[in-house]
Motif scaffolding. Structure first.
Motif, PDB file in Angstrom:
ATOM      1  N   PHE A  65      11.841 -27.882  -9.846  1.00 19.57           N
ATOM      2  CA  PHE A  65      10.855 -28.050  -8.773  1.00 19.57           C
ATOM      3  C   PHE A  65      11.158 -27.126  -7.588  1.00 19.57           C
ATOM      4  CE2 PHE A  65       9.940 -32.466 -10.467  1.00 19.57           C
ATOM      5  CZ  PHE A  65       8.686 -32.121 -10.943  1.00 19.57           C
ATOM      6  N   VAL A  66      12.436 -27.013  -7.221  1.00 22.55           N
ATOM      7  CA  VAL A  66      12.814 -26.186  -6.077  1.00 22.55           C
ATOM      8  C   VAL A  66      12.549 -24.703  -6.362  1.00 22.55           C
ATOM      9  CG1 VAL A  66      14.803 -25.379  -4.728  1.00 22.55           C
ATOM     10  CG2 VAL A  66      14.496 -27.810  -5.152  1.00 22.55           C
ATOM     11  N   ALA A  67      12.909 -24.267  -7.568  1.00 23.96           N
ATOM     12  CA  ALA A  67      12.761 -22.851  -7.906  1.00 23.96           C
ATOM     13  C   ALA A  67      11.386 -22.517  -8.469  1.00 23.96           C
ATOM     14  CB  ALA A  67      13.838 -22.452  -8.910  1.00 23.96           C
ATOM     15  N   GLY A  68      10.562 -23.531  -8.716  1.00 22.18           N
ATOM     16  CA  GLY A  68       9.254 -23.282  -9.280  1.00 22.18           C
ATOM     17  C   GLY A  68       9.305 -22.861 -10.742  1.00 22.18           C
ATOM     18  N   GLU A  69      10.255 -23.405 -11.490  1.00 20.65           N
ATOM     19  CA  GLU A  69      10.447 -23.076 -12.913  1.00 20.65           C
ATOM     20  C   GLU A  69       9.977 -24.253 -13.767  1.00 20.65           C
ATOM     21  OE1 GLU A  69      11.495 -20.243 -14.177  1.00 20.65           O
ATOM     22  OE2 GLU A  69      12.025 -19.287 -12.287  1.00 20.65           O
ATOM     23  N   PRO A  70       8.777 -24.173 -14.336  1.00 19.24           N
ATOM     24  CA  PRO A  70       8.264 -25.303 -15.128  1.00 19.24           C
ATOM     25  C   PRO A  70       9.061 -25.577 -16.401  1.00 19.24           C
ATOM     26  CG  PRO A  70       6.745 -23.448 -15.215  1.00 19.24           C
ATOM     27  CD  PRO A  70       7.808 -23.093 -14.224  1.00 19.24           C
ATOM     28  N   TRP A  71       9.701 -24.554 -16.977  1.00 18.89           N
ATOM     29  CA  TRP A  71      10.493 -24.781 -18.186  1.00 18.89           C
ATOM     30  C   TRP A  71      11.693 -25.667 -17.890  1.00 18.89           C
ATOM     31  CZ3 TRP A  71      15.557 -23.224 -18.228  1.00 18.89           C
ATOM     32  CH2 TRP A  71      15.954 -22.313 -17.240  1.00 18.89           C
ATOM     33  N   LEU A  72      12.246 -25.558 -16.693  1.00 19.85           N
ATOM     34  CA  LEU A  72      13.387 -26.387 -16.313  1.00 19.85           C
ATOM     35  C   LEU A  72      12.948 -27.830 -16.064  1.00 19.85           C
ATOM     36  CD1 LEU A  72      16.352 -25.891 -16.085  1.00 19.85           C
ATOM     37  CD2 LEU A  72      16.064 -25.252 -13.715  1.00 19.85           C
ATOM     38  N   VAL A  73      11.757 -28.003 -15.516  1.00 23.45           N
ATOM     39  CA  VAL A  73      11.199 -29.348 -15.347  1.00 23.45           C
ATOM     40  C   VAL A  73      10.949 -29.978 -16.719  1.00 23.45           C
ATOM     41  CG1 VAL A  73       9.259 -30.684 -14.445  1.00 23.45           C
ATOM     42  CG2 VAL A  73      10.189 -28.789 -13.108  1.00 23.45           C
ATOM     43  N   ALA A  74      10.450 -29.189 -17.667  1.00 26.87           N
ATOM     44  CA  ALA A  74      10.204 -29.693 -19.023  1.00 26.87           C
ATOM     45  C   ALA A  74      11.505 -30.122 -19.696  1.00 26.87           C
ATOM     46  CB  ALA A  74       9.503 -28.632 -19.855  1.00 26.87           C
ATOM     47  N   ILE A  75      12.570 -29.375 -19.500  1.00 23.03           N
ATOM     48  CA  ILE A  75      13.869 -29.769 -20.057  1.00 23.03           C
ATOM     49  C   ILE A  75      14.297 -31.101 -19.456  1.00 23.03           C
ATOM     50  CG2 ILE A  75      16.338 -29.215 -20.040  1.00 23.03           C
ATOM     51  CD1 ILE A  75      15.614 -26.320 -20.488  1.00 23.03           C
ATOM     52  N   GLY A  76      14.093 -31.269 -18.161  1.00 15.63           N
ATOM     53  CA  GLY A  76      14.451 -32.527 -17.510  1.00 15.63           C
ATOM     54  C   GLY A  76      13.684 -33.706 -18.076  1.00 15.63           C
ATOM     55  N   VAL A  77      12.385 -33.523 -18.301  1.00 19.94           N
ATOM     56  CA  VAL A  77      11.567 -34.601 -18.867  1.00 19.94           C
ATOM     57  C   VAL A  77      12.041 -34.941 -20.277  1.00 19.94           C
ATOM     58  CG1 VAL A  77       9.237 -35.168 -19.652  1.00 19.94           C
ATOM     59  CG2 VAL A  77       9.576 -34.111 -17.422  1.00 19.94           C
ATOM     60  N   LEU A  78      12.330 -33.925 -21.082  1.00 20.34           N
ATOM     61  CA  LEU A  78      12.841 -34.166 -22.433  1.00 20.34           C
ATOM     62  C   LEU A  78      14.182 -34.903 -22.401  1.00 20.34           C
ATOM     63  CD1 LEU A  78      11.980 -30.816 -24.226  1.00 20.34           C
ATOM     64  CD2 LEU A  78      10.990 -33.066 -24.650  1.00 20.34           C
ATOM     65  N   LEU A  79      15.011 -34.554 -21.442  1.00 23.34           N
ATOM     66  CA  LEU A  79      16.304 -35.227 -21.337  1.00 23.34           C
ATOM     67  C   LEU A  79      16.150 -36.695 -20.942  1.00 23.34           C
ATOM     68  CD1 LEU A  79      18.570 -32.516 -19.730  1.00 23.34           C
ATOM     69  CD2 LEU A  79      18.611 -33.377 -22.068  1.00 23.34           C
ATOM     70  N   PHE A  80      15.170 -36.994 -20.102  1.00 21.55           N
ATOM     71  CA  PHE A  80      14.931 -38.402 -19.773  1.00 21.55           C
ATOM     72  C   PHE A  80      14.519 -39.181 -21.010  1.00 21.55           C
ATOM     73  CE2 PHE A  80      14.494 -37.771 -15.059  1.00 21.55           C
ATOM     74  CZ  PHE A  80      15.476 -38.678 -14.731  1.00 21.55           C
ATOM     75  N   ALA A  81      13.668 -38.598 -21.811  1.00 22.77           N
ATOM     76  CA  ALA A  81      13.259 -39.254 -23.055  1.00 22.77           C
ATOM     77  C   ALA A  81      14.450 -39.418 -23.995  1.00 22.77           C
ATOM     78  CB  ALA A  81      12.156 -38.456 -23.730  1.00 22.77           C
ATOM     79  N   ALA A  82      15.270 -38.394 -24.078  1.00 22.87           N
ATOM     80  CA  ALA A  82      16.446 -38.469 -24.950  1.00 22.87           C
ATOM     81  C   ALA A  82      17.443 -39.511 -24.457  1.00 22.87           C
ATOM     82  CB  ALA A  82      17.114 -37.102 -25.039  1.00 22.87           C
ATOM     83  N   SER A  83      17.585 -39.650 -23.145  1.00 15.42           N
ATOM     84  CA  SER A  83      18.522 -40.662 -22.639  1.00 15.42           C
ATOM     85  C   SER A  83      18.032 -42.075 -22.966  1.00 15.42           C
ATOM     86  CB  SER A  83      18.766 -40.498 -21.142  1.00 15.42           C
ATOM     87  OG  SER A  83      17.600 -40.752 -20.402  1.00 15.42           O
ATOM     88  N   GLY A  84      16.711 -42.270 -22.953  1.00 14.74           N
ATOM     89  CA  GLY A  84      16.168 -43.562 -23.389  1.00 14.74           C
ATOM     90  C   GLY A  84      16.438 -43.822 -24.855  1.00 14.74           C
ATOM     91  N   ALA A  85      16.335 -42.778 -25.672  1.00 17.14           N
ATOM     92  CA  ALA A  85      16.643 -42.924 -27.101  1.00 17.14           C
ATOM     93  C   ALA A  85      18.122 -43.247 -27.308  1.00 17.14           C
ATOM     94  CB  ALA A  85      16.271 -41.650 -27.853  1.00 17.14           C
ATOM     95  N   VAL A  86      18.985 -42.660 -26.508  1.00 20.46           N
ATOM     96  CA  VAL A  86      20.423 -42.944 -26.622  1.00 20.46           C
ATOM     97  C   VAL A  86      20.708 -44.404 -26.283  1.00 20.46           C
ATOM     98  CG1 VAL A  86      22.691 -42.406 -25.648  1.00 20.46           C
ATOM     99  CG2 VAL A  86      21.153 -40.568 -26.291  1.00 20.46           C
ATOM    100  N   VAL A  87      20.041 -44.934 -25.271  1.00 16.38           N
ATOM    101  CA  VAL A  87      20.208 -46.354 -24.935  1.00 16.38           C
ATOM    102  C   VAL A  87      19.768 -47.232 -26.111  1.00 16.38           C
ATOM    103  CG1 VAL A  87      19.358 -48.209 -23.448  1.00 16.38           C
ATOM    104  CG2 VAL A  87      20.038 -46.039 -22.450  1.00 16.38           C
ATOM    105  N   ALA A  88      18.643 -46.877 -26.733  1.00  9.61           N
ATOM    106  CA  ALA A  88      18.155 -47.655 -27.884  1.00  9.61           C
ATOM    107  C   ALA A  88      19.128 -47.598 -29.060  1.00  9.61           C
ATOM    108  CB  ALA A  88      16.780 -47.146 -28.302  1.00  9.61           C
ATOM    109  N   ILE A  89      19.647 -46.419 -29.346  1.00  8.28           N
ATOM    110  CA  ILE A  89      20.612 -46.275 -30.438  1.00  8.28           C
ATOM    111  C   ILE A  89      21.872 -47.074 -30.138  1.00  8.28           C
ATOM    112  CG2 ILE A  89      22.119 -44.642 -31.637  1.00  8.28           C
ATOM    113  CD1 ILE A  89      19.879 -42.550 -31.238  1.00  8.28           C
ATOM    114  N   GLY A  90      22.322 -47.039 -28.893  1.00  8.19           N
ATOM    115  CA  GLY A  90      23.509 -47.812 -28.511  1.00  8.19           C
ATOM    116  C   GLY A  90      23.309 -49.302 -28.686  1.00  8.19           C
ATOM    117  N   THR A  91      22.121 -49.791 -28.382  1.00  7.27           N
ATOM    118  CA  THR A  91      21.820 -51.213 -28.563  1.00  7.27           C
ATOM    119  C   THR A  91      21.852 -51.588 -30.042  1.00  7.27           C
ATOM    120  OG1 THR A  91      20.462 -51.210 -26.581  1.00  7.27           O
ATOM    121  CG2 THR A  91      20.102 -53.008 -28.125  1.00  7.27           C
ATOM    122  N   VAL A  92      21.274 -50.731 -30.871  1.00  9.75           N
ATOM    123  CA  VAL A  92      21.287 -50.989 -32.319  1.00  9.75           C
ATOM    124  C   VAL A  92      22.714 -50.974 -32.847  1.00  9.75           C
ATOM    125  CG1 VAL A  92      20.621 -50.014 -34.559  1.00  9.75           C
ATOM    126  CG2 VAL A  92      18.952 -50.157 -32.712  1.00  9.75           C
TER     127      VAL A  92
END
Length: 113
Positions: free
Chosen positions: A43-70
């Motif tokens: 957001f600071v540098a105006g790089e949308p690809w970096l924002v997209a990586i951040g969004v993907l990482l949030f989704a992946a962290s949710g998946a990691v929580v689910a896997i840990g619960t299982v």
């Protein structure tokens, strides 16, 4: 290919399920922090690809929580599943690499701005 080994539980599983759950939680937290850093730098540098990586990482962290619960449930049940699913291990490895790349990229993008 990794195959799952299932054995009958012999009694109290001890603290293994709790340690496993905490390890997966720490991994998810580290990924979420990297996601925040990547999104902020994007957001600071105006790089949308970096924002997209951040969004993907949030989704992946949710998946990691689910896997840990299982995994915690698998280790604390009457039948212990010794080996986690191969797809879960591969997914977490890839997500961790993406988190690392996003964190490094956010430092370089943030330092250049």
């Amino acid at each position: 290919m990794v195959t799952s080994h299932v054995v009958h539980a012999t009694g109290d599983p001890g603290l293994q399920p709790e340690r496993t759950s905490l390890a997966w939680t720490r991994t998810a937290l580290a990924m979420a922090v990297n996601a925040l850093l990547a999104m902020r730098a994007g957001f600071v540098a105006g790089e949308p690809w970096l924002v997209a990586i951040g969004v993907l990482l949030f989704a992946a962290s949710g998946a990691v929580v689910a896997i840990g619960t299982v995994r915690r449930r698998q280790l604390s049940g009457e039948r212990l599943v010794i080996t986690p699913p191969a797809g879960a291990l591969l997914g977490v490895a890839v997500a961790t690499l993406v988190a690392s790349a996003g964190g490094v990229a956010s430092v370089f993008v943030g330092g250049a701005a």
